[in-house]
Design a protein around this motif. Sequence first.
Motif, PDB file in Angstrom:
ATOM      1  N   UNK A  96      38.762  32.526  36.133  1.00 53.78           N
ATOM      2  CA  UNK A  96      39.522  33.813  35.280  1.00 53.78           C
ATOM      3  C   UNK A  96      41.075  33.459  35.684  1.00 53.78           C
ATOM      4  N   UNK A  97      41.652  33.823  34.589  1.00 57.46           N
ATOM      5  CA  UNK A  97      43.267  33.149  34.747  1.00 57.46           C
ATOM      6  C   UNK A  97      43.924  34.500  33.921  1.00 57.46           C
ATOM      7  N   UNK A  98      45.018  34.812  34.746  1.00 59.25           N
ATOM      8  CA  UNK A  98      45.898  35.748  34.165  1.00 59.25           C
ATOM      9  C   UNK A  98      47.242  35.269  34.040  1.00 59.25           C
ATOM     10  N   UNK A  99      48.104  35.667  33.054  1.00 55.69           N
ATOM     11  CA  UNK A  99      49.437  35.197  32.852  1.00 55.69           C
ATOM     12  C   UNK A  99      50.327  36.725  32.876  1.00 55.69           C
ATOM     13  N   UNK A 100      51.490  36.574  33.518  1.00 54.81           N
ATOM     14  CA  UNK A 100      52.569  37.641  33.538  1.00 54.81           C
ATOM     15  C   UNK A 100      53.764  37.166  34.255  1.00 54.81           C
ATOM     16  N   UNK A 101      54.666  38.065  33.957  1.00 52.00           N
ATOM     17  CA  UNK A 101      55.860  38.031  34.831  1.00 52.00           C
ATOM     18  C   UNK A 101      55.897  38.943  36.020  1.00 52.00           C
ATOM     19  N   UNK A 102      56.242  38.182  37.310  1.00 45.03           N
ATOM     20  CA  UNK A 102      55.918  38.905  38.416  1.00 45.03           C
ATOM     21  C   UNK A 102      56.989  39.924  38.532  1.00 45.03           C
ATOM     22  N   UNK A 103      56.448  41.010  39.190  1.00 50.83           N
ATOM     23  CA  UNK A 103      57.260  42.367  39.384  1.00 50.83           C
ATOM     24  C   UNK A 103      56.696  42.724  40.830  1.00 50.83           C
ATOM     25  N   UNK A 104      57.441  43.398  41.546  1.00 45.06           N
ATOM     26  CA  UNK A 104      56.961  43.672  42.995  1.00 45.06           C
ATOM     27  C   UNK A 104      55.457  44.372  42.819  1.00 45.06           C
TER      28      UNK A 104
END
Length: 264
Positions: free
Chosen positions: A1-9
């Motif tokens: 399973x793969x997720x993509x996103x911009x990191x935030x705390x």
Amino acid sequence: MQYTGVLKKMDTEITEKVQYYLDMKSDFINVNQLLNKQLTLDFVTYECLNCHLEKEIYRQGFCKSCFFEIPTAGDWIMKPELSKAHLDIEDRDLTYEKKVQLQPHIVYLANSSDVKVGVTRKTQVPTRWIDQGAHEAIEIVEVPNRYLAGITEVALKEHVADKTNWRTMLKNDIKDENLVEWRERLQAFIPEEAKEYYIANNSETNINFPVEKYPAKPKSLNIVKEQTYTGKLVGIKGQYLIFEDERVFNVRSNEGIVINLTIN
């Protein structure tokens, strides 16, 4: 399973053990459920948390131009004693600065690597303590604005630390302290302007983190430099992911970085 996103705390929730959540744009992941799983992190690109452009991150998740322009990155964020909204003086955006600075703030003691003093908005208790990896914390004063909290912190850090040693915190090489006694000892050093806001009757908050194995020699993971990393997640503390090979990844210090997260 793969997720993509911009990191935030990571978002947090204090329960018997802290619950961690990672916002990956279209998915909201309970990170605790990834413990003992093999994870792969791949660097994709940058995305400024303010302008959302694909620009290299400078500090705090912002590109360089945004960092020096937007009110959410003003000097008073890191140095509360520089707050001036209570004087009706603008830094970058007085409306925003009044909204944030002119609300109840807490000066606290937290024990993460050693006892330290810090400042946070009242609404950020206990979130701030969790983010710092503190296993115990206590409020010292509750003041009506950020400036008073700032000058109190400046005065108290002459007598107690104001930084966290992240390696000590992650190794869990710490001892319990009586924070009520610490608070009472430091009362004498509170500035006159803030003495009336001293909290005389409270107890410390204890925090338990979801860590199955602490690293003996934690080594920071630079995902931009390495581009990809695979490891077994064995703990979460502060804003760090702790892996079995003793690599640690600070989510907060990597805000604004877009990654692929694969659960193997």
